[in-house]
Design a protein around this motif. Structure first.
Motif, short mmCIF file in Angstrom:
data_model
loop_
_atom_site.label_atom_id
_atom_site.label_comp_id
_atom_site.label_asym_id
_atom_site.label_seq_id
_atom_site.Cartn_x
_atom_site.Cartn_y
_atom_site.Cartn_z
N VAL A 219 -0.87 -6.59 3.78
CA VAL A 219 -1.11 -6.87 2.37
C VAL A 219 -1.76 -5.65 1.75
O VAL A 219 -2.79 -5.17 2.20
N ARG A 220 -1.13 -5.15 0.72
CA ARG A 220 -1.66 -3.97 0.02
C ARG A 220 -2.34 -4.43 -1.27
O ARG A 220 -1.84 -5.31 -1.96
N ILE A 221 -3.45 -3.80 -1.58
CA ILE A 221 -4.23 -4.20 -2.75
C ILE A 221 -3.39 -4.08 -4.02
O ILE A 221 -3.49 -4.93 -4.91
N VAL A 222 -2.54 -3.07 -4.11
CA VAL A 222 -1.72 -2.90 -5.31
C VAL A 222 -0.77 -4.09 -5.47
O VAL A 222 -0.53 -4.56 -6.58
N ASP A 223 -0.22 -4.59 -4.35
CA ASP A 223 0.67 -5.76 -4.42
C ASP A 223 -0.12 -7.01 -4.81
O ASP A 223 0.37 -7.84 -5.58
N LEU A 224 -1.32 -7.14 -4.27
CA LEU A 224 -2.16 -8.27 -4.61
C LEU A 224 -2.52 -8.27 -6.09
O LEU A 224 -2.45 -9.30 -6.77
N LEU A 225 -2.87 -7.12 -6.61
CA LEU A 225 -3.22 -7.01 -8.03
C LEU A 225 -2.01 -7.28 -8.92
O LEU A 225 -2.12 -7.93 -9.96
#
Length: 66
Positions: A50-56
């Motif tokens: 899980v990448r933070i950019v995808d989560l955001l």
């Protein structure tokens, strides 16, 4: 899981029996079972990190839908 792979749930059993289901399937206690990792690979998501950019981006998408 069939719906995640674009397979009609009513036809999934037939595809499994014919060896044409889009990921590995095992049978346990009379039920068909797929491993989450195999589903992710079949969906083209073979990197489960899980990448933070995808989560955001997902959070922003959800915010706009509300």
């Amino acid at each position: 899981m069939a719906e995640l792979l674009g397979v009609d749930a009513a036809k999934a059993g037939g595809l499994v029996r014919a060896g044409r289901f889009p990921c590995r399937v095992t049978k346990e206690k009379g039920r068909y079972v797929v491993l989450p990792d195999d589903v992710l690979v079949a969906m083209g998501l073979d990197d489960p990190i899980v990448r933070i950019v995808d989560l955001l981006a997902g959070a922003e998408f959800a915010r706009r839908r509300d």
